[in-house]
Design a protein around this motif. Structure first.
Motif, PDB file in Angstrom:
ATOM      1  N   ILE A 189       0.841  -1.208   0.000  1.00 29.54           N
ATOM      2  CA  ILE A 189       0.000   0.000   0.000  1.00 29.54           C
ATOM      3  C   ILE A 189       0.871   1.251   0.000  1.00 29.54           C
ATOM      4  O   ILE A 189       0.623   2.217  -0.740  1.00 29.54           O
ATOM      5  N   ALA A 190       1.940   1.240   0.818  1.00 30.42           N
ATOM      6  CA  ALA A 190       2.861   2.380   0.859  1.00 30.42           C
ATOM      7  C   ALA A 190       3.535   2.569  -0.499  1.00 30.42           C
ATOM      8  O   ALA A 190       3.663   3.700  -0.994  1.00 30.42           O
ATOM      9  N   ALA A 191       3.949   1.451  -1.109  1.00 28.13           N
ATOM     10  CA  ALA A 191       4.582   1.530  -2.435  1.00 28.13           C
ATOM     11  C   ALA A 191       3.616   2.092  -3.457  1.00 28.13           C
ATOM     12  O   ALA A 191       3.991   2.900  -4.325  1.00 28.13           O
ATOM     13  N   ALA A 192       2.332   1.674  -3.365  1.00 24.77           N
ATOM     14  CA  ALA A 192       1.327   2.183  -4.294  1.00 24.77           C
ATOM     15  C   ALA A 192       1.111   3.682  -4.112  1.00 24.77           C
ATOM     16  O   ALA A 192       0.932   4.420  -5.088  1.00 24.77           O
ATOM     17  N   VAL A 193       1.123   4.133  -2.860  1.00 27.57           N
ATOM     18  CA  VAL A 193       0.962   5.571  -2.585  1.00 27.57           C
ATOM     19  C   VAL A 193       2.121   6.367  -3.167  1.00 27.57           C
ATOM     20  O   VAL A 193       1.929   7.379  -3.854  1.00 27.57           O
ATOM     21  N   PHE A 194       3.343   5.902  -2.898  1.00 27.23           N
ATOM     22  CA  PHE A 194       4.531   6.605  -3.427  1.00 27.23           C
ATOM     23  C   PHE A 194       4.544   6.562  -4.957  1.00 27.23           C
ATOM     24  O   PHE A 194       4.888   7.554  -5.608  1.00 27.23           O
ATOM     25  N   GLY A 195       4.189   5.418  -5.520  1.00 23.36           N
ATOM     26  CA  GLY A 195       4.145   5.308  -6.973  1.00 23.36           C
ATOM     27  C   GLY A 195       3.103   6.228  -7.578  1.00 23.36           C
ATOM     28  O   GLY A 195       3.332   6.851  -8.620  1.00 23.36           O
ATOM     29  N   SER A 196       1.956   6.343  -6.911  1.00 20.74           N
ATOM     30  CA  SER A 196       0.895   7.223  -7.402  1.00 20.74           C
ATOM     31  C   SER A 196       1.321   8.683  -7.350  1.00 20.74           C
ATOM     32  O   SER A 196       1.049   9.453  -8.279  1.00 20.74           O
TER      33      SER A 196
END
Length: 386
Positions: free
Chosen positions: A8-15
């Motif tokens: 989820i954190a990776a998805a947030v940073f990627g977004s």
């Protein structure tokens, strides 16, 4: 749910990274007006801070991060952590670092081109224009090749890496304060030696600039003939000239006005190589004939240096490394990717036309004199000759 926290954190940073890139692409004019100037100032401060050590700080940090990752692998095995959860947090850290890179350097790829900043008109060139430019760069390179220092085997013998690094800012200073191009008013801190040089050489890496630490570094094992040019290219990257096309053109411009013959030769050497390669790659008889004629005029010293560079690239090359870097450049917004040769040639040809050809054919107008019989018919005018 706790197993998915890292993802989820990776998805947030990627977004967030994607949003930044989309903003940079959509509002490129706004980015060009503000972002490079702010980041250039930040790069200057970072370069002075990291310049207190003579090694690349980012490589030390990268090694420390690798050690931490390996240590977590051991702990994962010993403590029986969930590998899926572990990989999620590794992915999150990588995504966060790329977000930082994009925010503090990567948006430079969305800024305007160097040609626009310099008011250089760029258009498609003809075969004759390419041939004339290639001949011009060959003649300049030939002349300089015979002037630079060489050893007993005829190979170039330049100053030490450290001395060249101190000399490199000279050309950018001239472009900024004598030619009035503020785009080159960036950090003048010397470039560093790139660590892990054996690995870099095996991969064909000549230099690298890290925006997060403000460090411009060059592989000390590359052929000496391109060492000054490569230093200027990495300095150009640190000045927020992000694309490979523009950074290479900036390296040529800087080296060509440097007071050192070594930098001048290195720049004209690369300019000739780019143009000659482009000319030789054209698949028709007229281009082949022109390339053969120009090639016949390559001097002995210049040919030796060209062969040395070709041998370096043949020995050190990695398709995987090229693919990874090419993908990064395309994602970041560099349309030319890792092989911008034809684009650089386009800039070099147009620069030759506007800076060399046109000034040489400029017509000097004679001031108008109403009493000059060569300009005015004075017959029939009373007292015209008094």
């Amino acid at each position: 749910m706790k197993y998915l926290a890292g993802y989820i954190a990776a998805a947030v940073f990627g977004s967030l990274t994607w949003v930044l890139m989309q903003f940079g692409d959509r509002f490129s004019i706004l980015i060009d007006m503000v972002y490079p100037y702010v980041i250039r100032t930040a790069q200057d401060y970072l370069a002075k801070w990291t310049g207190s050590v003579d090694f690349c700080l980012w490589q030390v940090l990268a090694m420390a991060l690798l050690v931490i990752v390996l240590a977590t692998v051991v702990l994962m095995i010993v403590l029986k952590w969930n590998p899926i959860q572990w990989f999620g947090w590794v992915l999150a850290v990588g995504s966060f670092l790329f977000l930082l890179h994009t925010a503090f350097f990567g948006l430079n790829y969305n800024a305007g081109t160097l040609a626009d900043d310099m008011r250089l008109e760029v258009s498609r060139y003809t075969l004759d224009e390419l041939s004339e430019a290639t001949t011009y760069y060959r003649d300049k390179a030939n002349a300089l090749a015979d002037q630079v220092s060489r050893d007993g085997q005829g190979n170039v013998s330049f100053a030490s890496f450290e001395d060249l690094a101190k000399q490199a800012p000279d050309g950018f200073h001239t472009l900024t304060y004598d030619r009035y191009y503020p785009i080159f008013a960036g950090s003048a801190e010397p470039v560093k030696k790139l660590g892990w040089e054996d690995l870099c050489t095996s991969l064909g890496i000549t230099g690298m600039t890290m925006g997060l630490t403000g460090e411009a570094a060059v592989n000390p094992q590359i052929p000496q003939v391109i060492l000054p040019y490569t230093m200027c290219r990495e300095m150009a990257h640190r000045m927020c000239i992000a694309t490979e096309r523009d950074a290479n053109f900036a390296a040529f411009l800087s080296g060509s006005v440097n007071s050192s013959l070594e930098f001048q030769y290195s720049s004209y050497f690369m300019a000739f190589r780019y143009c000659y390669t482009a000319l030789s790659s054209l698949k028709h008889e007229a281009a082949a004939a022109s390339a053969a004629q120009i090639g016949a005029g390559i001097g002995e010293n210049l040919k030796r240096d060209l062969d040395t560079l070709d041998l370096f690239y043949k020995k050190g090359h990695s398709a995987l490394a090229d693919s990874i870097y090419h993908t990064y450049l395309r994602i970041s917004g560099d349309p030319t990717g890792v092989n911008p040769g034809n684009e650089i040639c386009n800039l070099l040809v147009n620069w030759h036309i506007q800076q060399v050809v046109l000034p040489s054919i400029a017509v000097t107008e004679t001031p108008f004199d109403p009493y000059d019989e060569a300009q005015v018919d004075l017959s029939g005018i009373v007292n015209a000759r008094q």
